[in-house]
Structures are given as C-alpha cells and as structure tokens.
Design an enzyme around this catalytic site. Structure first.
Site, mmCIF file in Angstrom:
data_model
loop_
_atom_site.group_PDB
_atom_site.id
_atom_site.type_symbol
_atom_site.label_atom_id
_atom_site.label_comp_id
_atom_site.label_asym_id
_atom_site.label_seq_id
_atom_site.Cartn_x
_atom_site.Cartn_y
_atom_site.Cartn_z
ATOM 1 C CB CYS A 180 11.036 -0.068 10.620
ATOM 2 S SG CYS A 180 10.398 1.612 11.139
ATOM 3 C CD1 TRP B 17 8.483 4.690 6.343
ATOM 4 C CD2 TRP B 17 10.037 5.351 5.176
ATOM 5 N NE1 TRP B 17 8.019 5.644 5.219
ATOM 6 C CE2 TRP B 17 9.020 6.126 4.660
ATOM 7 C CE3 TRP B 17 11.400 5.742 4.800
ATOM 8 C CZ2 TRP B 17 9.033 6.963 3.503
ATOM 9 C CZ3 TRP B 17 11.395 6.708 3.292
ATOM 10 C CH2 TRP B 17 10.239 7.405 2.931
ATOM 11 C CG ASN C 28 7.180 -2.211 10.743
ATOM 12 O OD1 ASN C 28 7.282 -1.127 10.510
ATOM 13 N ND2 ASN C 28 6.981 -3.129 10.219
ATOM 14 N N GLY C 29 5.718 0.111 12.953
ATOM 15 C CA GLY C 29 4.331 0.504 13.070
ATOM 16 C C GLY C 29 4.112 1.794 13.651
ATOM 17 N NE ARG D 68 10.292 -4.555 6.886
ATOM 18 C CZ ARG D 68 9.103 -4.847 6.546
ATOM 19 N NH1 ARG D 68 9.096 -5.934 5.480
ATOM 20 N NH2 ARG D 68 8.068 -4.720 7.168
ATOM 21 C CD GLU E 253 3.150 0.689 -12.872
ATOM 22 O OE1 GLU E 253 4.147 0.173 -12.386
ATOM 23 O OE2 GLU E 253 2.419 1.478 -12.203
ATOM 24 C CD GLU F 219 8.040 3.761 -8.436
ATOM 25 O OE1 GLU F 219 7.835 3.770 -7.046
ATOM 26 O OE2 GLU F 219 7.381 3.073 -9.229
ATOM 27 C CE LYS G 27 8.249 -3.915 -3.325
ATOM 28 N NZ LYS G 27 8.188 -3.477 -4.732
ATOM 29 C CG HIS H 64 -10.064 18.485 -23.787
ATOM 30 N ND1 HIS H 64 -11.156 19.203 -24.327
ATOM 31 C CD2 HIS H 64 -10.148 17.341 -24.367
ATOM 32 C CE1 HIS H 64 -12.021 18.361 -25.101
ATOM 33 N NE2 HIS H 64 -11.204 17.201 -24.818
ATOM 34 C CE LYS I 131 7.500 0.979 -10.950
ATOM 35 N NZ LYS I 131 6.008 0.775 -10.785
HETATM 36 C C1 AGP Z 1 5.238 1.435 -6.951
HETATM 37 O O1 AGP Z 1 6.524 1.047 -7.539
HETATM 38 C C2 AGP Z 1 5.542 1.817 -5.648
HETATM 39 N N1 AGP Z 1 6.562 1.082 -4.848
HETATM 40 C C3 AGP Z 1 4.099 2.144 -5.048
HETATM 41 O O2 AGP Z 1 3.199 2.872 -5.616
HETATM 42 C C4 AGP Z 1 3.327 0.825 -4.697
HETATM 43 O O3 AGP Z 1 2.767 0.295 -5.907
HETATM 44 C C5 AGP Z 1 2.208 1.265 -3.817
HETATM 45 O O4 AGP Z 1 2.733 1.606 -2.437
HETATM 46 C C6 AGP Z 1 1.290 -0.007 -3.318
HETATM 47 O O5 AGP Z 1 1.951 -1.154 -2.551
HETATM 48 P P1 AGP Z 1 1.350 -2.312 -2.514
HETATM 49 O O6 AGP Z 1 1.139 -3.065 -3.848
HETATM 50 O O7 AGP Z 1 2.408 -3.078 -1.710
HETATM 51 O O8 AGP Z 1 0.097 -2.504 -1.603
#
Ligand code: AGP
Length: 608
Positions: free
Chosen positions: A2, A75, A101-102, A27, A481, A488, A603, A504, A485
């Site tokens: 959050c 969140w 937050n937590g 966040r 990767e 997501e 994030k 396979h 991208k």
């Molecule tokens: C990637 O675009 C995502 N936001 C997610 O997979 C991210 O890489 C992952 O949560 C790790 O986050 P961090 O690098 O802040 O630890």
C-alpha cells in the site's frame, strides 16, 4: 503493498494528501482513504476503488477541513477491497486513526484478546487491530502509546497514526516496510516513497526498523527502539520532480523505457574509474573473492530473468558454478550454502518479501550476501552485506523495464570486478568490456529511437490469444522476460520455450496462424534457432524473428523481422529486450489496458 502519506502543517491537509496519494497509487489501487483532525475530532473519508472516487467524494478534499491528516491507497492482503476494509481504521472510541502498509502476522490472537476486552471490529483487516491496540495501550502520549502498541505486533508494518487528543501530531513507525519522513518549512510529512513528496520537500530521512517519529508542524522527534530521543540526519534528494511525473509521456512505462540510456549511463559510468571496475567501494575481502567457489543468484519475476543472464556472465568469466533460483523456491528448499559462496539478491524495489526472506536465509547460514537493488534505503539494501545500486531512478510502472536492464548491467559490472580481483580477465579483456559497457547507453538510445516497425507489428498481432517466444541460451533467458512483459500488461497468454525443447511437447500447441516470436540475437546458437524456426513454420506458425543487423538469411525463414545492433554475446540481451518491451507496450496500449497499473499486479510484492 500500500501507499501511505501524512501531513502536519498550516495548510489544508486533504488536498495535499490526495495529490501525494495520486503518486502512490502504483503501490496499490483497490481502495483509498483519508483521516483529518478538525475541532479535536478525527474525520474519516474512505471508499473502495480508485483514488479519483475519493477525490470526487470529498470535492478534492475541500469537504474535509483540517491541517493534520493521514492518507492511504490500498493493495488488499487481509480482507477483500471494501469500504470497511479500506484505511484509515479508527479505534472504537474514534480517538485514534491508523494507516498501514505491511502485514501483521499475529493479528488474529491480538484481535481475540481485544474482543475479550470489549473491543469491536468493523473490518476483516489486520490493521484495525492496531487502532484498537492504540486505545488499549494508551499512555496519554501518542509516541509512547505507539511504542507500547508495536511491542505486541509481529510482521511487517509502516504505520501513520493520528490521535484526537494531540491534534497537531502524527506518529509513525516502521518494521520491514518502507517509510520516509519529509522535513518541510513549517510543515512535515510521512510517506511510503520519496517521489510522492518531491514537489513538497527534498529533505528526507529514511526510517530504520523500530524507530518512531513524532511530527508536528514545527519539527520531528525521533525515538529509537528503546524509546530514547535521538537526532536523525536528513539527506537532500536531487531527483527532479518530473521523475515522479510522466515527463510528457502517456504512460510511466514509456517514460521509463525511454529513460534506459540514462539509467544505464548512471549505473555503469560511476563504476569504471581509471580502467578499473570499482563497485562503490564495496570492501570485498580480496582473499575471500579469490576463494569464491560458487554464486547463488536469487530473485523474483523480471529480476530472476536478469539473474539468469548474470549466470551466463559469471560462469563465463569466473569459471565457477552459478545457481539461479526463484526466491519463493529458494527460501524453502534448504539450499546448500558454504562460507566460500556468495548469494546475490536482485530486486528493483528492495522490498519483495520472498527475496527478503531468501536474503535472511542466506545470512542465517553465515553466507555473504550482495544485493543489486534500485530503491535506496530499502530493506534488502540495508540488510545485505554488500549493496550495489542500480541508479535507474524511481520506477513507477508495475512492468519493470529500466529496472531490468540496469540489473543486467550491474551483473556485468559485478562479473568484471570479481574477475579483475581474481585475475581471471586480462587487462585487454577488461578494457574491451569497459568499452562495450560504456557504449551501451548510446546503443540503447539508437534502438529506442525508432518505434515504427514495432508499432506496426503490434497492430498486426495485438488481438492474438496465444503468443510463443522461443530462443536458445541467452535468447531463451531473454524470451522469458519478453514473454513476461507481454503477459503482465497485455493479458495475452504467452509462454517462453527453449527452442530446442519445443519438439518435446509444446510444439503440439502450434497451429496455423499462431504467432511465434523467435529470438536469434546470440551468434553462438543462431543457426540452431533457425532450424527451430523452420519447425514451427512447418506447422503454420507466423514467425516474428528478433535478430541482428545484417542477418539477411533470417529474412527467408521468418514472416517478420526486428533487428538490433550487435554489441557482444554477454551484453546483447540489454539491447535485445528493448524492442520486446516496446512490443508488449504497444500491444497492451492497443488493447486499451491500464499499462502502468495492470490488473492483479503490484509494483513490489511485499507479501509471501
Ligand atoms: C516485472 O515487470 C514485475 N513487476 C515483477 O515480476 C517483478 O519483477 C517482481 O515482482 C520482482 O520485483 P523486485 O525486482 O522489486 O523484487
């Protein structure tokens, strides 16, 4: 995860809280709320949904008069998004309000205890326990009461607390969750993330675990975990405000993609001095570096994908085994760790719960840890034995771009530095790598300068339901990767396959018209990949090949081609990921998605 904000000063608090919450919405954005003190009573306004709804409901804060307040954007972790589960949470008497937050891991037994004491609860959250705990622990002094209350808490928390009995004050504390205090002229702030208050102040203090801060308009009193008052240095942040705003781009993601040349420059240049690789004065013990026998790279999501490229770099130059692990697996698989091993934790936010746990697992076993992190003062950065920052600046969009490319660059710097210390790269090789690394920002600039072909290809494929990525070696790590991208932010099902593995099993999914994005940017395995391209084309796939400039032959086996300049095998992925980031962006934008805040994602994942 959050976002929290707090303001105490002469100005109306609510409009200031709303403006900062706007910059914190990445966040968490399933509900939002504010609490403001007026006439010695706490007024709360909160609701489920995007912040804009709260702004509308309070007429941009005008309906919530008062000069001291706290705000929150959520969140959900405990209790689904709803009015009652959104923050702030009031204590039963209404005298305390809390934003959090937590996660409070022992909130259930605490809640049961408080219910026995006659307290009642409106929400399913862990946070509401803290509000009533404040009342239960009341010492008649807000800071002391907060210190008493947190003694009962287990878990991670950054808290902002108001008391109707101390109308000018905000109390704050952190444990395993980010919290910053901002010093202003006659006003002071608490916030989860620096960019959100850059337009209000540039003097900030990073709170450490267990520290409590008591703010009023005139000043800030800091208490250490023993309740003793102490002075705390603030530091001046020289990020420009636009860093926190979109700099004229439609989305933070595009702004951050275009910032990659600068981010790479910021990350690489300060680490090469007089022909030597220097890592911010990390006092690595030369004898230990020479004795290093294995490296474990541990991370989540894109950071894990960067780690896979780190394995290629480190094994290639140091000739020692490198394991790459997903943090949520590493922390429970009892990894074999020895004193002559190094555990590298990679994290953009520095707050990802599984990566923090992996770090503590390694430290618990007495193994040296090195963190590659982007957020200054984050938990992983502070707890690791060594920290190498990626100077990418704030990354707001959930889908990481500059965070990823600067992580790969940081891994290359680490590799060169260790090889240099171990005498495993000749002066000439080090010079070569130095020149290649220093040329990266310009090469990236060139690749990012023309989006036409990528935009055109995105317009051809944005409505596909399944998209496959294939590659070999570094191109397979890259395809992981590229696929992430796309997934997501476009919500299109996509998977990455080692090109040699297709036959396979997964090749059964290929049918006429299926889009296969084939990566052939590594010279060593390019020919092998060409034959895999022919395999899928024989099943009717449409092939978009990402390859090197001047690779004419590939035109004959692919339907569409995207090209990147060749740099060197080890650093090639930093350039080759750029068109894949752009492709994902344009496909997502063409599908009308919220590119910066994709559904179901946050994030930084601060929960397990
Ligand atoms: C990637 O675009 C995502 N936001 C997610 O997979 C991210 O890489 C992952 O949560 C790790 O986050 P961090 O690098 O802040 O630890």
């Amino acid at each position: 995860m959050c976002g929290i904000i707090g303001y105490t000063g002469p100005r109306q608090a609510a409009p200031i809280l709303l403006d900062a919450l706007k910059k914190l919405e990445y966040r968490g954005y399933d509900s939002a709320g504010m609490a403001v003190i007026s006439h010695d009573a706490i007024q709360v306004r909160k609701m489920r949904g995007r912040l804009q709804l709260l702004a509308n409901m309070t007429r941009d804060g005008r309906d919530l008069p008062g000069t001291v307040g706290i705000g929150h954007t959520r969140w959900a972790t405990h209790g689904e998004p709803s009015y009652y589960n959104s923050h702030p949470h009031l204590s039963n008497s209404g005298r305390f309000a809390v934003v959090h937050n937590g996660i409070i891991e022992n909130y259930r037994p605490l809640k049961d205890m408080l219910i026995q004491k006659g307290y009642t609860f409106l929400s399913a959250t862990d946070t509401e326990v803290i509000s009533n705990l404040m009342e239960y622990c009341d010492q008649g002094d807000l800071a002391r009461t907060l210190m008493a209350a947190v003694k009962h808490l287990q878990g991670s928390y950054a808290l902002g607390v108001l008391s109707a009995d101390e109308p000018d004050h905000i109390a704050a504390v952190r444990q395993d969750s980010p919290l910053i205090v901002g010093r202003g002229e006659g006003e002071n702030f608490i916030v989860s993330d620096i960019p959100a208050i850059l337009n209000l102040t540039r003097d900030v203090c990073l709170m450490k675990d267990g520290e409590v801060a008591l703010l009023d308009p005139k000043g800030i009193t800091f208490y250490n975990e023993y309740g003793e008052i102490f002075e705390k240095e603030s530091f001046h942040v020289d990020w420009d405000v636009s860093a926190a705003e979109k700099g004229g781009y439609e989305h933070f993601m595009m702004k951050e993609m275009m910032e990659q040349p600068t981010a790479l420059k910021e990350t690489i240049r300060p680490r090469i001095k007089d022909g030597r690789f220097v890592l911010d004065g990390l006092q690595l013990d030369p004898e230990w570096v020479k004795s290093l026998s294995m490296v474990h790279i541990v991370a989540c999501g894109s950071a894990y994908h960067a780690g896979r490229l780190g394995k290629n770099l480190l094994e290639g130059r140091l000739g020692i085994p490198v394991d790459v692990d997903i943090a949520s697996e590493f922390r429970y698989r009892h990894p074999i760790l020895r004193p002559d091993h190094l555990v590298v934790i990679i994290s953009q936010s520095g707050e990802t719960a599984d990566s923090i746990a992996a770090l503590r697992e390694a430290k618990g076993k007495g193994v040296k840890t090195l963190a590659i992190v982007n957020v200054v003062g984050s938990t992983i950065a502070r707890e690791a034995d060594y920290t190498l920052y990626t100077w990418a600046g704030p990354e707001i969009a959930v889908a990481t771009t500059k965070g990823y490319t600067t992580q790969v660059a940081a891994l290359a710097l680490l590799t060169c530095c260790l090889a240099q210390e171990r005498g495993q790269m000749s002066g000439e090789e080090l010079q070569q790598m130095e020149a290649l690394l220093l040329s990266l920002p310009d090469a990236a600039e060139e690749v990012l300068s023309d989006h036409k072909e990528v935009q055109h290809l995105a317009s051809l494929f944005f409505n596909h339901k399944d998209i496959f990525f294939i590659g070999r070696g570094i191109d397979y790590s890259l395809s992981l990767e590229g696929s992430l991208k796309l997934k997501e932010i476009s919500y299109i099902h996509s998977e990455a396959q080692p090109a040699g593995e297709l036959k396979h099993g997964a090749i059964s999914l290929i049918q006429p018209g299926t889009l296969v994005i084939a990566l052939a940017t590594g010279k060593r395995l390019r020919d092998k990949t060409i034959s895999n391209i022919q395999e899928v084309r024989a099943r009717g796939a449409v092939v978009l090949a990402l390859c090197l400039e001047h690779d004419e032959e590939i035109e004959s086996v692919a339907d569409h081609v995207l090209r990147v300049p060749f740099l060197c095998e080890e650093l090639q992925p930093i350039l080759a990921i750029l068109p894949l980031q752009l492709f994902a962006y344009y496909v997502a934008a063409l599908n009308g998605n919220d590119v910066d805040k994709p559904r179901n994602l946050a994030k930084s994942v601060t929960v397990e």
